[in-house]
Scaffold this motif. Sequence first.
Motif: not given
Length: 211
Positions: A30, A133, A192-195, A197-198, A201
């Motif tokens: 990430l 988000i 693995s949950v995209e929000p 992960r954001q 990062k």
Amino acid sequence: MGELKALALGSYTEVKYHPFAGVDRVFEELLGGELQVTSTEDYRLLSKDSLSDYKLVIAYTEFSDHKIPPEQSGALLSYVAGGGGLLVVHNGISLQRNQELGVMLGAHFIHHPAYTSLQMTVPATGHPIMEGITDFVIEDEPYYFDMQPYFETTILAEYPHEGAMRAAAWCHEFGQGRVVYLMPGHHLPSFSVEPFRQMIKRGGLWAAGLL
């Protein structure tokens, strides 16, 4: 100017609840576009000389009854206060076993009820970390915290549980540096949950002063 670096701390060998293997790769993936991430369980890298090489420290440190030595906690405190970034994820709150680090983190972990589905809401929609988000659901452990009194922090995400809204992520400046805490991250599926992960990062980049 050389490539910017980050140091990620977790446990590979003496794992209590949260193995670092696999999670380390997520941090590297990430943040890899902006920061070269070195993952380790060697707390000896928490020294003034070593930390001077890094823009960011990531803590996924395992719960322990043993404090880290004062020369290490002091080095981490000085690093952040002097302008370094600190991203603390899930069990990384365990650094609170050194009370001086607990103060820097802005809250104290008390306990957690059973793993469950959590509805995350975003009160700090205008903060750079949370840009783009919106509310999301994640399966994870609902950590309960006592927020530090007389300490200003920005709540980035929160969730309802047992009749109250509870902090799930926050950030603040500490001296010249920045601290971010993200509650999710019990095991690899969380990452693995995209929000989320954001948030990792953008939280890492904000802490490092790159956002």
